[in-house]
Design a protein around this motif. Structure first.
Motif, PDB file in Angstrom:
ATOM      1  N   SER A 241       0.937  -1.054   0.012  1.00  0.00           N
ATOM      2  CA  SER A 241       0.116  -0.100  -0.013  1.00  0.00           C
ATOM      3  C   SER A 241       0.970   1.266   0.059  1.00  0.00           C
ATOM      4  CB  SER A 241      -0.970  -0.051   1.040  1.00  0.00           C
ATOM      5  OG  SER A 241      -0.184   0.155   2.369  1.00  0.00           O
ATOM      6  N   VAL A 243       1.635   2.759   2.863  1.00  0.00           N
ATOM      7  CA  VAL A 243       1.469   3.320   3.964  1.00  0.00           C
ATOM      8  C   VAL A 243       2.707   3.494   4.885  1.00  0.00           C
ATOM      9  CG1 VAL A 243       0.324   3.282   6.299  1.00  0.00           C
ATOM     10  CG2 VAL A 243      -0.913   2.834   3.975  1.00  0.00           C
ATOM     11  N   ALA A 275      -0.127   0.417  -6.498  1.00  0.00           N
ATOM     12  CA  ALA A 275      -0.467   1.454  -5.184  1.00  0.00           C
ATOM     13  C   ALA A 275       0.434   1.892  -4.452  1.00  0.00           C
ATOM     14  CB  ALA A 275      -1.654   0.565  -4.619  1.00  0.00           C
ATOM     15  N   ARG A 324      -3.201   9.313  -0.435  1.00  0.00           N
ATOM     16  CA  ARG A 324      -3.688   8.185   0.344  1.00  0.00           C
ATOM     17  C   ARG A 324      -5.230   7.902  -0.069  1.00  0.00           C
ATOM     18  NH1 ARG A 324      -1.064   4.280   0.969  1.00  0.00           N
ATOM     19  NH2 ARG A 324      -2.471   3.606  -0.500  1.00  0.00           N
ATOM     20  N   GLU A 325      -6.172   8.888   0.152  1.00  0.00           N
ATOM     21  CA  GLU A 325      -7.482   8.908  -0.010  1.00  0.00           C
ATOM     22  C   GLU A 325      -7.490   8.589  -1.596  1.00  0.00           C
ATOM     23  OE1 GLU A 325     -11.562  11.547   0.254  1.00  0.00           O
ATOM     24  OE2 GLU A 325      -9.551  12.381   1.147  1.00  0.00           O
ATOM     25  N   ASP A 328      -6.590   4.901  -1.989  1.00  0.00           N
ATOM     26  CA  ASP A 328      -7.497   3.916  -1.726  1.00  0.00           C
ATOM     27  C   ASP A 328      -8.889   3.627  -2.362  1.00  0.00           C
ATOM     28  OD1 ASP A 328      -5.669   3.375   0.377  1.00  0.00           O
ATOM     29  OD2 ASP A 328      -6.676   4.544   2.197  1.00  0.00           O
ATOM     30  N   ILE A 331      -8.533   1.262  -5.637  1.00  0.00           N
ATOM     31  CA  ILE A 331      -8.101  -0.164  -5.341  1.00  0.00           C
ATOM     32  C   ILE A 331      -9.271  -1.175  -5.718  1.00  0.00           C
ATOM     33  CG2 ILE A 331      -7.554  -1.941  -3.598  1.00  0.00           C
ATOM     34  CD1 ILE A 331      -5.274   0.217  -4.219  1.00  0.00           C
ATOM     35  N   LYS A 400     -12.556  -1.949   6.220  1.00  0.00           N
ATOM     36  CA  LYS A 400     -11.409  -1.677   5.708  1.00  0.00           C
ATOM     37  C   LYS A 400     -10.339  -2.950   5.557  1.00  0.00           C
ATOM     38  CE  LYS A 400     -11.219   3.180   5.729  1.00  0.00           C
ATOM     39  NZ  LYS A 400     -10.424   4.346   6.081  1.00  0.00           N
ATOM     40  N   GLY A 406      -6.458  -2.583   3.389  1.00  0.00           N
ATOM     41  CA  GLY A 406      -6.840  -1.492   2.370  1.00  0.00           C
ATOM     42  C   GLY A 406      -7.731  -2.204   1.492  1.00  0.00           C
TER      43      GLY A 406
END
Length: 458
Positions: A241, A243, A275, A324-325, A328, A331, A400, A406
């Motif tokens: 991801s 993150v 991603a 990030r938004e 996400d 995906i 989530k 994610g």
């Protein structure tokens, strides 16, 4: 969704079949085979009136052109010259009836690792954290009428070994890396349960002299003070991801010793997701040019929906939170994105896996929350652990995570660790309820470092 794996596919089986039975045979093979079997199986559609010698010559040329040195040929009827093919190094099996040919092909698919169950078992056996066998895990689904769901999940199972990580890291550099610049190769010091730093450090010291390998402690602001390196290569097994990497970049940027030094930091991986690359590279663009770099890898997985611009060029707000938004929201669950795999049953499979996953992930998230609380209290309060009130898990977070972090719904794991985006029902066990029935769910793998719990006996 497309996946690019490191190994170069080559034809293992070539089938010469009459046009009347070709489509039915292809459907049968699709049902029998693992995910992404197509590059390994070649077809020649023919008719009874085709010239045998011309077809044989064409077939030999085709196989040589595709580099299929060890290919086995299956022929319906007597449409080719078997002696010529075998003399060219291609063993041939033939049958007049399509059903007889199907049986022979099924054996060939299993022998070369393309049949889904044999392939899933071979992948599972690569793991050092095996738990429930392929048959036992499948049985949990089939006993409740969901055998096809288990089969399709197992078709996509992929275990990346420590040897593949080592080979990937060995190949991602070149002899010229050390010419004219001082290089260090680092792994991230990480005490999180499930961290892969031990595996990475073992891999690096087998490639580079010990003097060139170091542990990057992100909690130590003095690490970069006086660091004798022009380039610091930081290695991790996978970027999914993004993150964690974005957080690490932010941590590094707050260290004056990092930003004031001339050292360049380059992150290298064995496997990456689009991603993660998008999140990391958009974050990198917010810092001084050339300070950070994030490389791709030969094992590249796509989780971003088709039609979405992976550069997110139209995104006006380039902050980490906005990126990030956007990611996400783009995906597409990895294993469920294969429409040819699921047909019309995809949504039902997502619902089933999400229902099981939500029940399994809640105790895991509670465990993570408890660990965070325990890290925040003083050592003198450790004896009061039982009295600590763990914050209730937000239902939105469970939502989530029920298909993996994610909502990635990944089926790709490492030999000795499980990435968080993997479907929970693959790596978490425990009591779940399904259609009013209580089930003690047994996962395929058990990563005690991730869960903090030793695997029970089964």
């Amino acid at each position: 969704m497309v996946v690019q794996l490191k190994q170069s596919p080559c034809v293992k089986i070539y089938i010469v079949v009459y046009s009347s039975g070709a489509e039915a045979l292809k459907r049968d093979i699709h049902e029998l085979c693992r995910l992404d079997w197509e590059p390994y199986v070649g077809f020649k559609i023919t008719n009874t009136t085709d010239d045998k010698d011309e077809l044989t010559t064409e077939l030999i040329q085709t196989l040589k052109r595709h580099g299929a040195e060890y290919c086995k040929v299956y022929v319906q009827g007597a449409g080719v010259n078997k002696r010529r093919l075998e003399a060219a190094g291609y063993p041939v099996e033939s049958a007049a009836a399509i059903k007889t040919l199907q049986k022979k092909i099924k054996t060939g698919l299993r022998d070369c690792g393309l049949e889904w169950r044999a392939n899933a078992d071979a992948e599972w056996r690569k793991s050092s954290i095996q738990f429930a066998s392929i048959d036992k895990w499948y049985q949990q689904f089939s006993d409740r009428g969901h055998g096809d769901v288990a089969k399709n999940l197992l078709k996509g199972l992929r275990v990346i070994t420590d040897a593949e990580i080592r080979e990937s890291f060995r190949n991602c550099g070149s002899e010229g890396d050390n010419v004219g610049q001082r290089c260090l190769h680092a792994y991230v010091a990480d005490d999180e349960l499930g961290a892969s730093s031990n595996t990475i450090s073992d891999v690096l010291i087998k490639i580079w002299p010990e003097s060139m390998v170091c542990s990057l402690n992100l909690e130590n602001p003095d690490f970069f003070t006086g660091l004798k390196a022009d380039v610091l290569y930081v290695y991790e097994d996978g970027l999914w991801s993004g993150v964690e990497l974005v957080e690490r970049l932010a941590q590094l940027s707050r260290m004056g010793s990092v930003m004031q030094s001339n050292v360049r930091i380059e992150f290298r991986y064995c496997a990456v997701a689009d991603a993660g690359l998008a999140a990391a590279r958009l974050a990198v663009s917010n810092y001084s040019p050339g300070k950070f770099a994030v490389l791709s890898a030969e094992n590249h997985f796509r989780f971003i929906r088709d039609g979405v611009d992976p550069t997110f060029a139209d995104l006006e707000d380039r902050s980490d939170a906005a990126v990030r938004e956007a990611i996400d929201g783009s995906i597409e669950p990895y294993i469920f994105s294969r429409l040819g795999l699921w047909g019309d049953s995809g949504m039902q499979a997502v619902q089933l896996c999400g229902e099981i996953g939500a029940q399994l992930i809640k105790p895991f998230l509670e465990h993570q929350a408890r660990k965070k609380v325990m890290q925040s209290v003083s050592p003198s309060a450790i004896d009061m652990e039982a009295a600590l009130e763990i914050p209730e898990i937000d239902p939105g977070k469970i939502l989530k995570w029920k298909l993996g972090a994610g909502g990635f719904a990944s089926t790709v794991v490492f030999q000795s660790s499980i990435p968080k985006p993997v479907l929970p029902l693959i790596w978490l066990g425990g009591r779940v309820e399904l259609n009013g029935e209580q089930i003690e769910w047994a996962p395929l793998f058990w990563d005690s470092r991730r869960t903090g719990v030793a695997a029970p006996r089964i």
